[in-house]
Scaffold this motif. Structure first.
Motif, PDB file in Angstrom:
ATOM      1  N   VAL B 123       0.841  -1.204   0.000  1.00 37.44           N
ATOM      2  CA  VAL B 123       0.000   0.000   0.000  1.00 37.44           C
ATOM      3  C   VAL B 123       0.872   1.249   0.000  1.00 37.44           C
ATOM      4  CG1 VAL B 123      -1.623   1.348   1.412  1.00 37.44           C
ATOM      5  CG2 VAL B 123      -2.069  -1.069   0.971  1.00 37.44           C
ATOM      6  N   LEU B 127       1.099   4.175  -2.828  1.00 35.85           N
ATOM      7  CA  LEU B 127       0.843   5.583  -2.525  1.00 35.85           C
ATOM      8  C   LEU B 127       1.948   6.487  -3.077  1.00 35.85           C
ATOM      9  CD1 LEU B 127      -0.317   5.309   1.202  1.00 35.85           C
ATOM     10  CD2 LEU B 127      -1.578   6.544  -0.551  1.00 35.85           C
ATOM     11  N   LYS B 130       1.454   9.035  -5.973  1.00 37.91           N
ATOM     12  CA  LYS B 130       0.066   9.498  -5.972  1.00 37.91           C
ATOM     13  C   LYS B 130      -0.184  10.818  -6.693  1.00 37.91           C
ATOM     14  CE  LYS B 130      -0.910  12.559  -2.537  1.00 37.91           C
ATOM     15  NZ  LYS B 130       0.294  13.369  -2.778  1.00 37.91           N
ATOM     16  N   SER B 131       0.819  11.737  -6.694  1.00 42.78           N
ATOM     17  CA  SER B 131       0.588  13.035  -7.326  1.00 42.78           C
ATOM     18  C   SER B 131       0.988  13.049  -8.803  1.00 42.78           C
ATOM     19  CB  SER B 131       1.344  14.128  -6.576  1.00 42.78           C
ATOM     20  OG  SER B 131       0.659  14.466  -5.398  1.00 42.78           O
ATOM     21  N   THR B 133       0.865  12.074 -12.836  1.00 44.17           N
ATOM     22  CA  THR B 133      -0.196  11.831 -13.798  1.00 44.17           C
ATOM     23  C   THR B 133      -0.364  10.331 -14.085  1.00 44.17           C
ATOM     24  OG1 THR B 133      -1.034  12.434 -15.974  1.00 44.17           O
ATOM     25  CG2 THR B 133       1.329  12.230 -15.782  1.00 44.17           C
ATOM     26  N   THR B 134      -1.622   9.879 -14.239  1.00 42.52           N
ATOM     27  CA  THR B 134      -1.962   8.447 -14.322  1.00 42.52           C
ATOM     28  C   THR B 134      -0.996   7.605 -15.165  1.00 42.52           C
ATOM     29  OG1 THR B 134      -4.224   9.239 -14.253  1.00 42.52           O
ATOM     30  CG2 THR B 134      -3.928   6.885 -14.528  1.00 42.52           C
ATOM     31  N   PRO B 135      -0.756   7.966 -16.455  1.00 38.39           N
ATOM     32  CA  PRO B 135       0.099   7.081 -17.244  1.00 38.39           C
ATOM     33  C   PRO B 135       1.509   6.908 -16.680  1.00 38.39           C
ATOM     34  CG  PRO B 135      -0.429   9.092 -18.460  1.00 38.39           C
ATOM     35  CD  PRO B 135      -1.288   9.078 -17.254  1.00 38.39           C
ATOM     36  N   ILE B 136       2.090   7.973 -16.112  1.00 35.46           N
ATOM     37  CA  ILE B 136       3.436   7.849 -15.535  1.00 35.46           C
ATOM     38  C   ILE B 136       3.368   7.121 -14.202  1.00 35.46           C
ATOM     39  CG2 ILE B 136       5.562   9.068 -14.900  1.00 35.46           C
ATOM     40  CD1 ILE B 136       4.754  11.381 -16.547  1.00 35.46           C
ATOM     41  N   LYS B 143       7.156  -0.484 -11.615  1.00 37.86           N
ATOM     42  CA  LYS B 143       8.597  -0.597 -11.432  1.00 37.86           C
ATOM     43  C   LYS B 143       8.978  -0.831  -9.976  1.00 37.86           C
ATOM     44  CE  LYS B 143      12.314   0.902 -14.188  1.00 37.86           C
ATOM     45  NZ  LYS B 143      12.258   1.029 -15.594  1.00 37.86           N
ATOM     46  N   ILE B 147       0.620  -1.880  -6.110  1.00 36.20           N
ATOM     47  CA  ILE B 147      -0.535  -2.564  -6.696  1.00 36.20           C
ATOM     48  C   ILE B 147      -1.132  -1.614  -7.732  1.00 36.20           C
ATOM     49  CG2 ILE B 147      -2.709  -3.751  -6.217  1.00 36.20           C
ATOM     50  CD1 ILE B 147      -1.765  -3.658  -3.198  1.00 36.20           C
ATOM     51  N   PRO B 149      -3.912  -1.341  -9.828  1.00 33.31           N
ATOM     52  CA  PRO B 149      -5.266  -0.764  -9.734  1.00 33.31           C
ATOM     53  C   PRO B 149      -5.424   0.162  -8.532  1.00 33.31           C
ATOM     54  CG  PRO B 149      -5.345  -3.160  -9.895  1.00 33.31           C
ATOM     55  CD  PRO B 149      -3.918  -2.804  -9.770  1.00 33.31           C
ATOM     56  N   LEU B 150      -4.734  -0.163  -7.433  1.00 39.60           N
ATOM     57  CA  LEU B 150      -4.813   0.686  -6.253  1.00 39.60           C
ATOM     58  C   LEU B 150      -4.178   2.047  -6.544  1.00 39.60           C
ATOM     59  CD1 LEU B 150      -5.553   1.084  -3.326  1.00 39.60           C
ATOM     60  CD2 LEU B 150      -3.417   0.000  -2.656  1.00 39.60           C
ATOM     61  N   THR B 152      -4.033   3.497  -9.432  1.00 42.31           N
ATOM     62  CA  THR B 152      -4.990   4.225 -10.271  1.00 42.31           C
ATOM     63  C   THR B 152      -6.021   4.933  -9.406  1.00 42.31           C
ATOM     64  OG1 THR B 152      -4.777   2.437 -11.861  1.00 42.31           O
ATOM     65  CG2 THR B 152      -6.540   4.016 -12.257  1.00 42.31           C
ATOM     66  N   LEU B 217       8.390  13.401 -14.642  1.00 43.35           N
ATOM     67  CA  LEU B 217       9.770  13.100 -15.023  1.00 43.35           C
ATOM     68  C   LEU B 217      10.645  12.936 -13.778  1.00 43.35           C
ATOM     69  CD1 LEU B 217      11.001  13.016 -17.907  1.00 43.35           C
ATOM     70  CD2 LEU B 217      11.927  15.273 -17.430  1.00 43.35           C
ATOM     71  N   ALA B 220       9.668   9.843 -11.788  1.00 44.81           N
ATOM     72  CA  ALA B 220      10.088   8.612 -12.471  1.00 44.81           C
ATOM     73  C   ALA B 220      11.581   8.378 -12.277  1.00 44.81           C
ATOM     74  CB  ALA B 220       9.743   8.691 -13.957  1.00 44.81           C
TER      75      ALA B 220
END
Lengths: 123, 231
Positions: B123, B127, B130-131, B133-136, B143, B147, B149-150, B152, B217, B220
């Motif tokens: 979990v 987390l 969390k801030s 953007t979804t695709p990144i 990586k 989880i 789906p969590l 997302t 960026l 990541a």
């Protein structure tokens, strides 16, 4: 200018595809669409692409940007078990941390902006 | 409705667009920031599907089509950025260091609070982005072992919190500049926060768009390394 929407969509999709391909073949964690955004910015700055070619399509997509997040949000319904098991740490950490990030970013931004010349524009 | 119709993309697309349209009307008429159209539509659609016993897979046929448009929209964020390049270049220091501070505070506060409130390792790792953007965020979660789906769910929820309270919270802190506010909304609550910022101010929206990319960026690059360090 409406005729440029097709041209703009083609440019956006080709750059995204190229970005996805780069992301995949170079094995980097940065997703293809973000690479595509960088490529589009670079191409505009270098004058390879004209703003007029992409601005209508970009405007169309960005006006409804938040709409595109809805399906990902609805997808949550499939994974309620994971969330139900630990909803307290998830809820508290998400909400509190979002306020922390908002505060830190806004304050650091405001503080460094004040160092520069020019009056910051008001909302 | 026949299951053939339920499982056609037409169903999910119509449902999403109608829901969003109605939620936007509600938002405009009520003027209540808590009735954020994205959050309202998501909750309403989930309830509708559950109450009518419609499987998620039926909705997803059309949902995927709309979700697909997220990709070219992220590419399109270069356009407001290019238009505002002079203002952005002039303020590269507050923008870069603001987002850097935001990225670090996001990773440490999300993981720290998640751990403090008793979250499991998975979990906490879910987390961490969390801030972003979804695709990144999904790429990062994969990586570092979160989880997916969590992540997302957390990312979308974060976006809604920022969109609902971000602008008002910045004002409460005495931040009046549209650049600093846009920076905070884009860094803390990615695209959903940026969409809200675009309603308030164009320059702020362009800065928020830049902050999404920059935060994505930096996170990541930073997160896999930090997880190794503290893992």
């Amino acid at each position: 200018m409406k005729g440029e929407i097709l041209r703009g969509l083609v440019i956006l999709l080709v750059l995204q595809l190229f970005g996805e391909w780069l992301s995949e073949s170079l094995q980097i964690a940065v997703p293809g669409n973000v690479i595509g955004m960088g490529l589009l910015l670079l191409a505009l700055l270098l004058g390879w692409l004209r703003l007029a070619w992409v601005e209508d399509a970009a405007e169309l997509l960005l006006t409804h940007f938040s709409l595109f997040f809805i399906p990902a949000g609805v997808g949550v319904m499939v994974h309620t078990e994971v969330i139900a098991r630990q909803w307290q740490p998830i809820l508290l950490a998400t909400v509190l941390s979002t306020f922390v990030v908002l505060g830190v970013t806004a304050k650091v931004g405001q503080w460094l902006e004040g160092d520069e010349e020019g009056v910051p524009d008001d909302l | 409705m026949t299951s053939e119709l339920l499982y056609s993309p037409l169903f999910g697309i119509t449902l999403t667009l109608s829901g969003y349209f109605l939620a936007q009307q509600l938002y405009r008429r009520s003027r209540l920031i808590l009735l954020n159209p994205v959050a309202v539509t998501i909750v309403a659609l989930i309830l509708l599907l559950l109450l009518c016993d419609i499987p998620y897979e039926a909705y997803a046929q059309g949902g995927r089509v709309i979700h697909f448009l997220l990709g070219p929209s992220v590419v399109a964020l270069a356009v407001p950025l290019y238009r505002r390049r002079k203002e952005v270049m002039q303020r590269w220091r507050p923008i870069f260091f603001g987002v850097l501070a935001g990225a670090f505070s996001s990773i440490f506060s999300a993981c720290g609070l998640g751990w403090f409130f008793g979250g499991s390792r998975e979990v906490v790792l879910s987390l961490a982005p969390k801030s972003v953007t979804t695709p990144i965020a999904l790429g990062i979660a994969e990586k570092i072992g979160g989880i997916i789906p969590l992540t997302t769910a957390i990312v979308v929820f974060t976006g809604c919190v920022g969109a609902m309270c971000g602008v008002e919270f910045c004002r409460l802190l005495g931040v009046r500049s549209s650049v600093a506010t846009g920076l905070a909304l884009g860094t803390a609550s990615h695209g959903i926060g940026t969409a809200r910022m675009l309603e308030v101010d164009r320059l702020g929206g362009a800065v928020a768009g830049l902050a999404i990319g920059l935060n994505g960026l930096l996170s990541a690059l930073l997160l896999p390394f930090l997880v190794l360090l503290f893992g």
